[in-house]
Design an enzyme around this catalytic site. Structure first.
Site, PDB file in Angstrom:
ATOM      1  N   TYR A 125      70.214  42.594  43.846  1.00  0.00           N
ATOM      2  CA  TYR A 125      69.495  43.738  43.271  1.00  0.00           C
ATOM      3  C   TYR A 125      69.868  45.056  43.931  1.00  0.00           C
ATOM      4  O   TYR A 125      69.284  46.086  43.622  1.00  0.00           O
ATOM      5  CB  TYR A 125      67.991  43.532  43.393  1.00  0.00           C
ATOM      6  CG  TYR A 125      67.472  42.463  42.486  1.00  0.00           C
ATOM      7  CD1 TYR A 125      67.872  41.145  42.668  1.00  0.00           C
ATOM      8  CD2 TYR A 125      66.605  42.749  41.449  1.00  0.00           C
ATOM      9  CE1 TYR A 125      67.421  40.141  41.841  1.00  0.00           C
ATOM     10  CE2 TYR A 125      66.142  41.751  40.617  1.00  0.00           C
ATOM     11  CZ  TYR A 125      66.558  40.451  40.820  1.00  0.00           C
ATOM     12  OH  TYR A 125      66.107  39.464  40.001  1.00  0.00           O
ATOM     13  N   LYS A 192      69.900  29.207  49.321  1.00  0.00           N
ATOM     14  CA  LYS A 192      70.971  28.360  48.777  1.00  0.00           C
ATOM     15  C   LYS A 192      72.115  28.428  49.797  1.00  0.00           C
ATOM     16  O   LYS A 192      73.263  28.779  49.482  1.00  0.00           O
ATOM     17  CB  LYS A 192      71.382  28.904  47.392  1.00  0.00           C
ATOM     18  CG  LYS A 192      72.352  28.048  46.633  1.00  0.00           C
ATOM     19  CD  LYS A 192      71.702  26.917  45.882  1.00  0.00           C
ATOM     20  CE  LYS A 192      72.740  26.046  45.215  1.00  0.00           C
ATOM     21  NZ  LYS A 192      72.178  24.825  44.622  1.00  0.00           N
ATOM     22  N   ASP A 225      66.999  25.456  44.048  1.00  0.00           N
ATOM     23  CA  ASP A 225      66.903  24.627  42.833  1.00  0.00           C
ATOM     24  C   ASP A 225      65.872  23.507  43.030  1.00  0.00           C
ATOM     25  O   ASP A 225      65.044  23.234  42.159  1.00  0.00           O
ATOM     26  CB  ASP A 225      68.273  24.087  42.390  1.00  0.00           C
ATOM     27  CG  ASP A 225      69.184  23.732  43.548  1.00  0.00           C
ATOM     28  OD1 ASP A 225      68.788  23.924  44.713  1.00  0.00           O
ATOM     29  OD2 ASP A 225      70.301  23.247  43.305  1.00  0.00           O
ATOM     30  N   ASP A 249      62.270  36.713  42.611  1.00  0.00           N
ATOM     31  CA  ASP A 249      61.990  37.222  41.269  1.00  0.00           C
ATOM     32  C   ASP A 249      61.755  36.051  40.307  1.00  0.00           C
ATOM     33  O   ASP A 249      60.762  35.990  39.580  1.00  0.00           O
ATOM     34  CB  ASP A 249      63.184  38.080  40.815  1.00  0.00           C
ATOM     35  CG  ASP A 249      62.884  38.860  39.556  1.00  0.00           C
ATOM     36  OD1 ASP A 249      61.728  38.865  39.119  1.00  0.00           O
ATOM     37  OD2 ASP A 249      63.825  39.470  39.007  1.00  0.00           O
TER      38      ASP A 249
END
Ligand code: NAD
Length: 360
Positions: A125, A192, A225, A249
């Site tokens: 972002y 991740k 995930d 988000d």
């Protein structure tokens, strides 16, 4: 003189209606707030020629606290999201969003009480992007080939994902401090790092290091995930989640889905000197002036603001009043009724019902 000055932005679309409800409720709690009512968004554009007038920025700077209804981002060239501009102008590095199921809300889940703490300044972002076909994009592709030996197809666009120790440290520290202050038991760092070793890996390393300073709070780490699946399967196992910007988000909206939707979620964007509290839904222009939408998210934003001001007792009273109106299920808006039920209350009637409970 009130004890606090607060900038109040009634916003666009349904904003003024839900703002009226929260303003009246907070006034009934008598905590001594003086409002500086300011404009932003589409409604400011006609009067000031800009969706974010200088005097609104000056007011927020002066008060340090802002309660903001949704803003319509005018569609057209040159207008960035005002919400993003506010976050950047005041370095609001924390996005805090609690998600709780209030009895009476239609949802597939029971027993959800989660807080998502999202880093607000960097990650994908940061707005550092290279457009497909541009000369500088070609130079970046060449540089990457020279330094890493990796090929990027020439017809690619590229977005940069910076994650720093500085920003990771302050968001993760905020999460642990929040957990202690709010008697939470666990902080889960979402990442991740198995794929993005130098960005998410760094975030995780900072989280692991800081966790040793907060031995009273349980710490765990989850790959994003897996986190998404776990939240849907067994949300009751989780408590405070701390996330880099993008995962925060996405998981925030997933959590909003667990507790009945965006109409029931308030949020805060917090920096060192300024905090802005908001309903997390948009300005729903099609419902403007119809006295139809749910004021709960804006009331929840008001509750977060009262907690931030140290007015915990007032926050608790307002939350109990809201929860009791939702649980009773009579004076609630259409989205809290069963489909086909024609007895929905309007925004103002639901507001009156909350207010009546505050006055008991
Ligand atoms: P939206 O959240 O305004 O509306 C989508 C739908 O959600 C509505 O049509 C309505 O069915 C439902 N809804 C929203 N709020 C509700 C409430 N309080 N009670 C009951 N139902 C509710 O999203 P959108 O239509 O994508 O965006 C409209 C405008 O809002 C755009 O200009 C967008 O930029 C802006 N926006 C602002 C913010 C913000 O200020 N924080 C956030 C999101 C979108």
């Amino acid at each position: 003189m009130g004890r606090y000055r607060v900038t109040l932005i009634p916003g666009d679309g349904i904003g003024p209606e839900v703002t009226q409800v929260v303003k009246r409720c907070i006034e009934a709690l008598d905590v001594g707030i003086e409002w500086e009512v300011c404009q932003a968004g589409e409604s400011a554009l006609g009067k000031y020629g800009t969706p974010l007038p200088e005097e609104t920025i000056a007011s927020i700077k002066r008060t340090g606290i802002c309660l903001k209804a949704p803003l319509t981002t005018p569609v057209g060239r040159g207008f960035r999201s005002i919400n993003v501009t506010l976050r950047q102008t005041f370095s609001l590095y924390v996005c805090l969003r609690p998600f709780k199921i209030y009895p009476g809300v239609r949802t597939r889940f029971k027993n959800v009480d989660l807080v998502v703490i999202r880093e607000n300044m960097e990650d994908l972002y940061a707005g550092i992007e290279f457009e497909r076909g541009k000369e500088e994009t070609g130079r970046l592709i060449d540089f990457i080939k020279e330094t890493t030996g990796k090929e990027i197809l020439p017809d690619s666009g590229i977005s940069i994902k910076p994650i720093s120790v500085t920003n990771s440290e302050r968001i993760i520290r905020f999460a642990f401090e929040y957990a202690i202050k709010n008697k939470r038991r666990k902080v889960t760092a979402v990442h991740k790092a198995n794929i993005m070793k130098y960005t998410d890996g760094l975030f995780l390393e900072v989280a692991r290091n800081l966790s040793s300073e907060y031995s009273q709070i349980e710490f765990e780490e989850k790959i994003v995930d897996n986190m998404a699946m776990q939240l849907v399967q067994k949300p009751e196992l989780y408590d405070v989640l701390v996330c880099p910007n993008l995962y925060g988000d996405i998981l925030s909206d997933l959590c909003a889905g667990l507790v009945g939707g965006l109409g029931l979620s308030g949020g805060a964007n917090i920096g060192e000197e300024v905090a802005i509290f908001e309903a997390t839904h948009g300005s729903a222009p099609k419902y403007k002036g119809l006295n139809k939408v749910n004021p709960s998210a804006m009331v929840l934003a008001g509750i977060l603001m009262l907690e931030y001001l140290g007015e915990g007792e007032a926050a608790r009273r307002l939350e109990e009043a809201l929860a009791s109106v939702i649980k009773e299920g009579q004076k609630v808006t259409y989205d809290l009724k069963e489909p086909g039920d024609t007895t929905a209350a309007g925004t103002m009637e639901m507001g009156q019902a909350i207010l009546a409970r505050l006055k008991i």
